[in-house]
Design an enzyme around this catalytic site. Structure first.
Site, short mmCIF file in Angstrom:
data_model
loop_
_atom_site.label_atom_id
_atom_site.label_comp_id
_atom_site.label_asym_id
_atom_site.label_seq_id
_atom_site.Cartn_x
_atom_site.Cartn_y
_atom_site.Cartn_z
N ASP A 1 0.87 -1.17 0.00
CA ASP A 1 0.00 0.00 0.00
C ASP A 1 0.92 1.23 0.00
O ASP A 1 2.14 1.13 0.14
CB ASP A 1 -0.95 -0.03 1.20
CG ASP A 1 -2.19 0.81 0.96
OD1 ASP A 1 -3.22 0.55 1.59
OD2 ASP A 1 -2.12 1.74 0.11
C1 GLC Z 1 -4.30 4.32 -0.15
C2 GLC Z 1 -5.22 3.17 0.20
C3 GLC Z 1 -5.32 2.11 -0.87
C4 GLC Z 1 -5.15 2.75 -2.23
C5 GLC Z 1 -3.74 3.29 -2.32
C6 GLC Z 1 -3.50 3.98 -3.66
O1 GLC Z 1 -3.55 4.69 0.98
O2 GLC Z 1 -4.98 2.51 1.44
O3 GLC Z 1 -6.61 1.48 -0.73
O4 GLC Z 1 -5.36 1.78 -3.26
O5 GLC Z 1 -3.43 4.18 -1.25
O6 GLC Z 1 -4.29 5.12 -3.76
#
Ligand code: GLC
Length: 755
Positions: free
Chosen positions: A265
């Site tokens: 993430d």
């Molecule tokens: C965010 C979220 C995740 C998302 C990623 C990219 O922090 O936790 O669900 O896909 O970053 O935006």
């Protein structure tokens, strides 16, 4: 490209070129060269590094992506195409209802259609991967991201997750079809168990909870062909998921055999150092790579340290090559080497975005996902009789922000508000409606969403706001006058869309105080109130229910919200949703969910004195409305519930059944309508406790008035089995009990012996 060609490409790459295939950076770097990534990252990519990165996120558009891709192919030493990824969670430009609402549809077919429509818009806009579906099991409505999940039930989450993956990527197994996108499921794993309902914390749950409740949906989605997995921010039993070898290597890679791309993430690799499990970014890069994280999303840990880690032998080049090959293989499955633009053109994008077909589906989805919680009286207020003079009152009358927190690419201008839909309806039907805003959406609407201060303070209520007289508030005064002049009041109330979603945990579960004040004043002026509730989470709706004769939960309904809601209010459609998450009696009851374990001192419903049993002395144990609950505009009965056998044989510890369960369902009401018949099972407790009941099958069906139909559910081994500690499926011998009903409070049990 054939596999051997891919291998040759890999072997021809320098160490630095390999490392940067595993680096994902925000798309803004390709637009302006600078970007605020929103996290403390280690510098920015140099121009030379920008030419080497393997993927980017957050940008889309046929022309934009084509220009960037052609530039990138030219500049990359091996002309390796860039992957464009984005959060298309419930729609790109056409926003469908939020996933928690789609969960309430109890319709895998609808979920598949919505994901397919979102995929079509995404592919037409040059995207290759969506970070969806989110498959976290959720039980705590304080957590803002419950809106992104399909709800509190492992079985429903698994069925809808499978449908969503098939919708996004097609069902042909290996390769996402054209006009589709690769699906990256998230957040692996158990992010929904975030402690205290706050983001980026821990999930202190044991292995059994993980295996039996939190993991099944991810596994089902991988079996459906999901191409990628995203590791989550949270820790599990003290070990952050992104650096959790047991979770990412032993379970995901070895036990489940996942061979696709694992992405972190955003900055969750970097947060291994922030959280202290690693001493610095270099150690974080080493741990993440060791656990099998292929792509580092926006932490720059891999960009800054992976090359040295390999040169110094702390990470083998074979480990690096495995990760790089998985990324190249994904690009190859998308045919990006042969067709880097995938046939995307601005004209094709124009035809696909917000198409009439997508809008029609989004409008239908609003009806299928909305849950009618209350509709009392000899003459229920819903559907609203055409002749009744109706006033629409509340901050959601004119709002076009109906698309939820994760519809990050949706333009509110494309959304149909309630007022727009009502005025169009009135024009066609030759009717008149009254409209009044009544109050602000939140206590600080006047600050505007620009400043950092308003972003934080926009939703923080004054603990004890000063009481004001109606006469001192012109908006309130106008609204009360509108209520007095109408026969029916439709109160359009709810959370602001940014009161749920990532980083939007709440410590309270009631509507904003201004809106409750409005509702109290309206009810004094007119008792015939229909409350339409917009929310990204279950709320404490006790006062709303007490003040309203009808309550319609529309969640965050998306681009066609106004039209869908008018279809429901006027009766041209009926609310087809059933709660995907329990609606708590109040905040103090949280977490409350239907598939809980029994206690040693269960509180029998007729217990008068709740002492020395598992109960509260001041509130009930049961939620205000249970999982699976919802009303329609007609009534149904379930009868003649029979098991196909009283005994069944358990073969080699994990093969049981098939067992058939029959029941008659009848439309006993005045008009055609639909319902969701649900089959729950209670397993025998063996070496460990088992839930008091678990959803094992459901069927959504429509019947004409008086029509009756026999439903036959067939349960196979997977219904009787659970995942044991060694990861194998296992069924226990003993008494299995079943009940069939219209929500999770069904208690008409029949038993079967598994021998
Ligand atoms: C965010 C979220 C995740 C998302 C990623 C990219 O922090 O936790 O669900 O896909 O970053 O935006």
């Amino acid at each position: 490209m054939k596999e051997e060609q891919l291998r040759d490409l890999l072997n021809s790459m320098s160490l630095k070129e390999k490392v940067f295939q595993l680096v994902q950076i925000p798309g803004q770097y390709f637009l302006s060269g600078v970007a605020d990534t929103g996290t403390k990252t280690d510098g920015r990519p140099t121009d030379e590094e920008l030419a080497l990165v393997g993927s980017t996120l957050g940008i889309f558009g046929a022309k934009t992506t084509a220009d960037i891709q052609m530039q990138h192919l030219k500049r990359h030493p091996h002309h390796i195409p860039l992957l464009f990824m984005h959060d298309v969670v419930h729609g790109l430009r056409t926003a469908f209802p939020i996933p928690l609402a789609l969960g309430a549809s109890f319709s895998p077919e609808l979920v598949k259609q919505c994901s397919a429509a979102a995929a079509a818009e995404s592919a037409a806009s040059g995207l290759h991967v969506t970070f969806a579906p989110m498959l976290d099991l959720v039980r705590d409505p304080r957590w803002g991201r419950v809106m992104e999940s399909f709800g509190e039930d492992p079985f429903l989450n698994a069925k809808l997750g499978k449908a969503s993956v098939e919708g996004f990527r097609g069902c042909d197994g290996k390769m996402p079809e054209k006009g589709r996108v690769a699906s990256c499921i998230k957040h692996f794993a158990a992010y929904g168990a975030a402690e205290a309902g706050r983001d980026y914390t821990g999930a202190d749950l044991g292995g059994r909870q993980l295996r039996e409740f939190y993991l099944p949906a991810y596994r089902e989605a991988l079996n459906a062909g999901a191409d990628m997995v995203m590791s989550s921010f949270n820790a599990i039993d003290g070990i952050p998921a992104t650096g959790n070898e047991e979770l990412l290597r032993s379970t995901l890679r070895e036990a489940w055999g996942f061979e696709g791309v694992l992405i972190s993430d955003w900055n969750s690799v970097g947060e291994l150092a922030t959280r202290g499990v690693c001493s610095d970014l270099r150690q974080a890069a080493k741990l993440a790579m060791h656990c099998g994280v292929d792509i580092d999303m926006c932490s720059f840990a891999y960009a800054r340290h992976l090359e040295a880690l390999v040169r110094e032998g702390e990470i083998t080049e074979a480990q690096l090559d495995s990760a790089v090959f998985r990324v190249l293989e994904l690009k190859n499955r998308l045919k990006l080497f042969e067709d880097p633009l995938r046939g995307v053109t601005p004209a094709g994008e124009e035809r696909t975005i917000l198409s009439p077909v997508s809008r029609a589906l989004a409008r239908k989805a609003v009806c299928e996902c909305s849950v009618l919680l209350k509709n009392t009286g000899k003459q229920p207020l819903l559907p609203i009789a055409p002749e009744r003079k109706t006033a629409f009152i509340g901050p959601y009358v004119d709002s076009k922000e109906l698309h939820g927190a994760w519809a990050v690419s949706t333009d509110p201008e494309d959304t149909v508000s309630i007022r727009q839909a009502a005025e169009e309806f009135a024009r066609v039907q030759g009717r008149q409606f009254i409209f009044s805003k009544g109050c602000r959406m939140t206590c600080r609407e006047d600050l505007g969403p620009k400043s950092e201060e308003s972003a934080v303070m926009a939703f923080r209520e004054d603990a004890f706001p000063p009481q004001i007289e109606i006469s001192d508030d012109p908006m309130l005064k106008e609204a009360v006058a509108a209520a007095e002049s109408a026969e029916t009041v439709v109160a359009c109330l709810g959370e602001h869309r940014l009161m749920s979603g990532e980083g939007a945990s709440r410590g309270e579960l009631t509507l904003p105080e201004d809106q409750l004040k409005l509702l109290r004043s309206l009810q004094l002026a007119n008792r015939n109130i229909v409350s339409v509730i917009f929310t990204g989470r279950p709320l404490d709706l006790r006062e709303v229910c007490a003040l309203s004769r009808s309550v319609l939960l529309v969640w965050m309904p998306g681009t066609e919200g106004g039209n869908g809601i008018l279809d429901l209010l006027t009766g041209s459609a009926e609310p087809g949703g059933r709660l995907s998450m329990s609606m708590p009696y109040c905040l103090g009851q949280v977490p409350v969910y239907y598939n809980h374990f029994n206690t040693g001192r269960p509180k029998a419903e007729n217990t008068k004195i709740p002492y020395y049993v598992s109960a509260y002395i001041d509130i009930p144990n049961s939620p205000l409305f249970p999982f699976g609950y919802g009303l329609g505009y007609t009534d149904f009965s379930v009868s003649g519930f029979e098991l196909g056998a009283e005994k069944a044989e358990l073969r080699n510890a994990a093969e049981a059944g098939p067992v058939t369960v029959r029941a008659m369902v009848k439309n006993i009401g005045p008009r055609c309508g639909q319902t969701v018949v649900q089959l729950y099972m209670r397993r025998p407790s063996a070496e460990a406790l088992t839930p008091v009941k678990e959803l094992k099958a459901f069927q959504k069906l429509a019947l004409d008035p008086g029509e009756e139909r026999e439903l036959v559910f067939t349960l196979g081994s997977d219904a009787f089995c659970h995942v044991s500690a060694d990861g194998s499926l296992h069924a226990d011998k003993g008494t299995y009990r079943f009940t069939v009903g219209l929500n999770s409070e069904s208690e008409d049990w029949k038993s079967l012996e598994l021998l």
